[in-house]
Design an enzyme around this catalytic site. Structure first.
Site, PDB file in Angstrom:
ATOM      1  N   GLN A 118       0.837  -1.214  -0.148  1.00 46.01           N
ATOM      2  CA  GLN A 118       0.105   0.108   0.052  1.00 46.01           C
ATOM      3  C   GLN A 118       0.796   1.216  -0.061  1.00 46.01           C
ATOM      4  OE1 GLN A 118      -2.869  -3.086   0.969  1.00 46.01           O
ATOM      5  NE2 GLN A 118      -1.103  -2.498   2.325  1.00 46.01           N
ATOM      6  N   GLY A 167      -7.080   0.164  -8.149  1.00 50.02           N
ATOM      7  CA  GLY A 167      -7.832  -0.454  -6.890  1.00 50.02           C
ATOM      8  C   GLY A 167      -7.751  -0.017  -5.835  1.00 50.02           C
ATOM      9  N   ARG A 168      -8.390  -0.219  -4.752  1.00 50.74           N
ATOM     10  CA  ARG A 168      -8.340   0.360  -3.272  1.00 50.74           C
ATOM     11  C   ARG A 168      -8.010   1.618  -3.311  1.00 50.74           C
ATOM     12  NH1 ARG A 168      -4.825  -4.341  -0.043  1.00 50.74           N
ATOM     13  NH2 ARG A 168      -6.593  -5.992  -0.004  1.00 50.74           N
ATOM     14  N   GLY A 169      -8.686   2.590  -3.747  1.00 50.82           N
ATOM     15  CA  GLY A 169      -8.508   4.059  -4.190  1.00 50.82           C
ATOM     16  C   GLY A 169      -9.706   4.856  -3.055  1.00 50.82           C
TER      17      GLY A 169
END
Ligand SMILES: *[C@@H]1O[C@H](CO)[C@@H](O)[C@H](O)[C@H]1NC(C)=O
Ligand SMILES: *[C@@H]1O[C@H](CO)[C@@H](O)[C@H](O)[C@H]1NC(C)=O
Ligand SMILES: *[C@@H]1O[C@H](CO)[C@@H](O)[C@H](O)[C@H]1NC(C)=O
Length: 389
Positions: A201, A259-261
């Protein structure tokens, strides 16, 4: 500009007060953050001095005057890994950390990986620290930052780059991993940084409560050689999963991620309240907002340019108005500012005004939320390194 204080007066103030090193004052939930406060600015001259200054219990203003490179200094490890993705070219490979491959990727082919140890051993950051970079090329490479129940930290104008980008579990850029839930706040301000080429991350909040925190004016550059989707875009961007996270996420340029934003939530019994405003989401071949169990996420004045899926349907609560909304009046004392979708996919399940039970005016205190179009323009010229110092 509609943000207070404006840049001209802010730079003038700094010129008059050279001992006040963090530039400007934080807005939003991190407003009370002072970092090293009035501690005299000092520039480390070695990796070990930087490591000690960041982690000790002295209030410090630490100025980085170069890109400190930790790559290779702790050697490499060759061990087991797996290949969860089979696309081409250059899928990320996973380090088998804590038997992750056996537990979560049982069908993935096994492989051998050689990774840099420094990436898995981040720099510890103590309480009352300002970490400030000079110019547009200062920061750290090969290692990230780890805040374990740290209180009162400013991270400003630094680059964090090249942390085992080939490998899942290769390291995070900034992990705010509170091991135990704490009441009250952490007072963290992550501002005007540039992050790229990180195995895992860009920012992760772990499982403790991370509160009184503002993440602002950063450039998060997802361009990478290795990605799970083989599309050259980093997937893992942000995960906010703490027991009681309360975060302001504003004026950031989120570029070429997939992704994962952020991904927010995921543990029942935990809650995460996140106000996402005036960010420029730019060319995302995948998804941005991912609401999971426990999350309340409010988006205002964000610009989505060429984003395949601005959000995913999920178990969290999400409100993303695309026209000015009076639903915000009682919680914020004003209407919410519309978000803009430009050449982007449709929103799904993004009309839960129940998020306003969790987001208050404090989340945007000291800032005037601007229109999405103004935010897109502002962020492209003001986010990232080399602007404030
Ligand atoms: C984080 O801090 C807690 C409390 O001081 C400590 O018990 C724990 O070991 C720390 N975690 C790591 C990974 O260092
Ligand atoms: C450091 O932070 C703690 C709280 O985290 C505070 O009580 C203390 O006064 C601070 N010390 C300095 C020197 O700023
Ligand atoms: C909106 O999309 C158009 C067409 O692709 C593009 O030219 C323009 O730059 C985009 N606007 C912003 C602010 O990203």
């Amino acid at each position: 500009m509609q943000l207070r204080p404006n840049f001209a007066s802010l730079l003038a103030t700094v010129a008059l007060l050279p001992s006040v090193l963090a530039v400007g004052t934080p807005f939003g939930l991190g407003s009370a953050t002072t970092g090293g406060g009035s501690a005299a600015a000092a520039t480390p001259t070695s990796l070990s001095q930087l490591t000690t200054w960041l982690s000790d219990s002295t209030a410090r203003t630490i100025v980085l005057d170069r890109l400190w490179d930790f790559t290779g200094i702790e050697g490499t490890t060759t061990g087991s890994g797996c290949k969860p993705w089979t696309c081409s070219p250059n899928p990320q490979i996973a380090i088998d950390k804590d038997s992750w491959c056996e537990n979560f990727q049982p069908n993935a082919a096994k492989t051998t990986v050689t990774y840099d140890n420094a990436g898995l051993n981040p720099l510890r950051v103590g309480n009352n620290k300002t970490l400030l970079g000079k110019g547009s090329g200062s920061g750290i490479q090969g290692k990230g930052l780890y805040l374990n129940r740290s209180n009162n930290v400013i991270i400003q104008n630094i680059k964090i780059v090249n942390i085992n980008p080939q490998f899942v579990w290769g390291g995070d850029a900034i992990a705010v991993h509170n091991m135990k839930m704490i009441d009250g706040g952490s007072n963290i301000w992550i501002d005007h940084n540039f992050i790229q080429n990180i195995g895992r991350q860009f920012i992760a909040t772990g499982y403790g409560a991370v509160s009184k925190t503002t993440i602002s004016n950063n450039v998060f550059d997802g361009d990478t050689t290795w990605s799970p989707n083989c599309n050259g875009q980093a997937y893992w961007a942000f995960i906010f999963t703490g027991a009681g996270d309360q975060l302001t996420f504003a004026l950031n340029h989120v570029y070429h991620t997939s992704g994962r934003g952020p991904h927010v939530g995921g543990t029942s019994g935990f809650f995460q309240n996140v106000h996402v405003f005036n960010n420029y989401y730019d060319h995302i071949d995948g998804h941005a907002i991912e609401p999971d169990v426990g999350s309340k996420i409010l988006l205002e004045g964000n610009y989505f340019n060429t984003v395949t899926s601005p959000d995913l349907a999920g178990d969290g609560q999400l409100y993303v108005p695309t026209s000015s909304s009076t639903a915000c009046q009682s919680a914020l004392g004003r209407s919410c500012v519309a978000n803009t979708l430009n050449g982007s996919g449709a929103l799904v399940d993004a009309s839960d005004t129940g998020v306003l039970n969790g987001i208050t005016a404090a989340y945007s205190a000291g800032a005037t939320v601007m229109s999405a179009q103004d935010a897109a323009n502002y962020v492209q010229s003001h986010a990232g390194v080399g602007i404030v110092n």
